[in-house]
Scaffold this active site. Structure first.
Site, PDB file in Angstrom:
ATOM      1  CB  SER A 137      37.013 -22.949 -54.363  1.00  7.56           C
ATOM      2  OG  SER A 137      37.403 -22.209 -53.229  1.00  7.56           O
ATOM      3  CG  HIS A 185      34.519 -25.902 -52.248  1.00  5.03           C
ATOM      4  ND1 HIS A 185      34.270 -27.157 -51.758  1.00  5.03           N
ATOM      5  CD2 HIS A 185      35.679 -25.504 -51.679  1.00  5.03           C
ATOM      6  CE1 HIS A 185      35.249 -27.511 -50.933  1.00  5.03           C
ATOM      7  NE2 HIS A 185      36.119 -26.522 -50.856  1.00  5.03           N
ATOM      8  CG  ASP A 203      37.481 -23.360 -49.544  1.00  3.94           C
ATOM      9  OD1 ASP A 203      37.460 -24.549 -49.185  1.00  3.94           O
ATOM     10  OD2 ASP A 203      37.746 -23.006 -50.713  1.00  3.94           O
ATOM     11  CG  MET A 246      40.272 -21.246 -44.591  1.00  2.00           C
ATOM     12  SD  MET A 246      41.623 -20.666 -45.586  1.00  2.00           S
ATOM     13  CE  MET A 246      41.256 -21.477 -47.154  1.00  2.00           C
ATOM     14  CG  HIS A 290      36.647 -27.565 -47.261  1.00  2.00           C
ATOM     15  ND1 HIS A 290      37.731 -27.401 -48.113  1.00  2.00           N
ATOM     16  CD2 HIS A 290      37.079 -28.366 -46.260  1.00  2.00           C
ATOM     17  CE1 HIS A 290      38.770 -28.057 -47.629  1.00  2.00           C
ATOM     18  NE2 HIS A 290      38.409 -28.655 -46.501  1.00  2.00           N
ATOM     19  CG  MET A 349      39.852 -26.216 -44.544  1.00  4.28           C
ATOM     20  SD  MET A 349      40.520 -25.324 -45.949  1.00  4.28           S
ATOM     21  CE  MET A 349      39.041 -24.519 -46.522  1.00  4.28           C
ATOM     22  CG  MET A 365      42.057 -31.476 -48.284  1.00  4.94           C
ATOM     23  SD  MET A 365      41.010 -30.241 -49.056  1.00  4.94           S
ATOM     24  CE  MET A 365      42.199 -28.973 -49.496  1.00  4.94           C
ATOM     25  N   GLY A 400      44.344 -24.385 -46.803  1.00  5.93           N
ATOM     26  CA  GLY A 400      44.701 -23.068 -46.275  1.00  5.93           C
ATOM     27  C   GLY A 400      44.741 -21.961 -47.324  1.00  5.93           C
ATOM     28  N   GLY A 449      44.259 -20.895 -51.743  1.00  2.27           N
ATOM     29  CA  GLY A 449      43.999 -21.216 -53.135  1.00  2.27           C
ATOM     30  C   GLY A 449      45.280 -21.064 -53.938  1.00  2.27           C
ATOM     31  CG  ASP A 453      39.369 -28.249 -52.177  1.00  2.00           C
ATOM     32  OD1 ASP A 453      39.785 -27.417 -52.999  1.00  2.00           O
ATOM     33  OD2 ASP A 453      38.937 -27.945 -51.040  1.00  2.00           O
ATOM     34  N   GLY A 454      41.929 -28.713 -54.733  1.00  2.00           N
ATOM     35  CA  GLY A 454      43.256 -28.111 -54.693  1.00  2.00           C
ATOM     36  C   GLY A 454      44.029 -28.324 -55.975  1.00  2.00           C
ATOM     37  N   GLY A 455      44.317 -27.221 -56.666  1.00  3.19           N
ATOM     38  CA  GLY A 455      45.135 -27.311 -57.880  1.00  3.19           C
ATOM     39  C   GLY A 455      44.441 -28.001 -59.041  1.00  3.19           C
ATOM     40  N   GLY A 463      39.129 -23.402 -57.753  1.00  2.00           N
ATOM     41  CA  GLY A 463      39.087 -22.002 -57.357  1.00  2.00           C
ATOM     42  C   GLY A 463      39.741 -21.121 -58.401  1.00  2.00           C
TER      43      GLY A 463
HETATM   44  C1  DX5 Z   1      42.274 -24.749 -50.037  1.00  2.00           C
HETATM   45  C2  DX5 Z   1      40.799 -24.741 -50.290  1.00  2.00           C
HETATM   46  C3  DX5 Z   1      40.444 -24.857 -51.702  1.00  2.00           C
HETATM   47  C4  DX5 Z   1      40.921 -23.736 -52.588  1.00  2.00           C
HETATM   48  C5  DX5 Z   1      41.184 -24.338 -53.919  1.00  2.00           C
HETATM   49  O1  DX5 Z   1      42.504 -24.827 -48.690  1.00  2.00           O
HETATM   50  O2  DX5 Z   1      40.166 -25.804 -49.611  1.00  2.00           O
HETATM   51  O3  DX5 Z   1      39.036 -25.064 -51.884  1.00  2.00           O
HETATM   52  O4  DX5 Z   1      40.034 -22.681 -52.718  1.00  2.00           O
HETATM   53  O5  DX5 Z   1      41.783 -23.383 -54.724  1.00  2.00           O
HETATM   54  P1  DX5 Z   1      42.551 -23.758 -56.059  1.00  2.00           P
HETATM   55  O6  DX5 Z   1      41.541 -24.447 -56.945  1.00  2.00           O
HETATM   56  O7  DX5 Z   1      43.016 -22.454 -56.566  1.00  2.00           O
HETATM   57  O8  DX5 Z   1      43.654 -24.698 -55.686  1.00  2.00           O
HETATM   58 ZN    ZN Z   2      38.060 -26.285 -50.068  1.00  2.00          ZN
END
Ligand code: DX5
Ligand code: ZN
Length: 216
Positions: free
Chosen positions: A7, A32, A34, A36, A66, A68, A137, A142, A144, A175-177, A197
């Site tokens: 990401s 990826h 993102d 927003m 992605h 959002m 998710m 929202g 990273g 996606d996330g963490g 990310g």
């Molecule tokens: C969050 C995004 C993710 C984010 C992930 O809303 O959709 O793609 O960049 O970041 P990490 O990997 O740091 O959780």
């Molecule tokens: Zn994402």
């Protein structure tokens, strides 16, 4: 072997092209992207012109976009023209999913549908046969750098079983963490694509981080 989709939200935007090339050379299968809108999520990131520049500079890269955003339908064509390979939008967005999927296909992109942590996997049932990818998710969208929510694992398992039962072939993305520890849990539960990310771009050795995730 997992497909890694770094990401770029966590990249150093001062050298974005170089950061993208570095992770692709390290084995990332896609990038990826993102988007927003400050409405669907309480944050604003980047949009069409940034994707267009990256696509022009790195034409071989596959962009996993992605969205959002509250109204994906109005932006599908613009992201497709800018170089999206796949467009993920949220089932929780305000547009009619059937219309968004039709627009993505008409624009020549792969289709992806995303669910937030509070949305059950079964909510995707009416759409599964139209999807190239399902994004689960593992944090609230929202930002990273958030902590992985293990509740996504049961959803991945359930969606994998559903895919088999229905004879479908969509990819499962999370996606996330996602980091060295949580990635193993995700692939065991059925994830094919790992979005990462901060665990990639904030690492001392981003290329090594991609290679480790790809080996999961
Ligand atoms: C969050 C995004 C993710 C984010 C992930 O809303 O959709 O793609 O960049 O970041 P990490 O990997 O740091 O959780
Ligand atoms: Zn994402």
């Amino acid at each position: 072997m997992a497909i890694v989709s770094p990401s770029i939200l966590s990249a150093d935007f001062c050298g974005l092209g170089d950061q993208c090339r570095l992770v692709l050379e390290a084995g990332a299968g896609m990038l990826h992207f993102d988007v927003m809108d400050g409405h669907f999520v309480p944050n604003i990131s980047f949009g069409v012109p940034v994707l267009a520049s990256l696509h022009q500079g790195i034409p071989s890269a596959f962009f996993d976009v992605h969205l959002m955003i509250s109204h994906p339908l109005a932006y599908v064509d613009a992201f497709a023209r800018a170089g999206a390979g796949l467009i993920n939008f949220h089932l929780e967005s305000e547009d009619d999913p059937a219309a968004v999927l039709a627009a993505i296909r008409a624009a020549g992109c792969k289709t992806g549908m995303t669910i937030k942590p509070g949305t059950p996997a079964e909510a995707l049932d009416p759409w599964l046969d139209q999807l190239d990818l399902v994004l689960v998710m593992s944090v609230e969208p929202g930002f990273g750098g958030q902590k992985f929510m293990p509740s996504c694992l049961d959803k991945l398992t359930a969606l994998k079983a559903r895919r088999e039962a229905l004879g479908l072939a969509f990819l499962l993305e999370v996606d996330g963490g996602v980091n060295d520890e949580t990635a193993a849990l995700c692939t065991r539960a059925g994830a094919d694509v790992l979005v990462a990310g901060s665990s990639v771009f904030a690492a001392a050795d981003p290329a090594g981080a991609v290679a480790r995730l790809a080996a999961m």
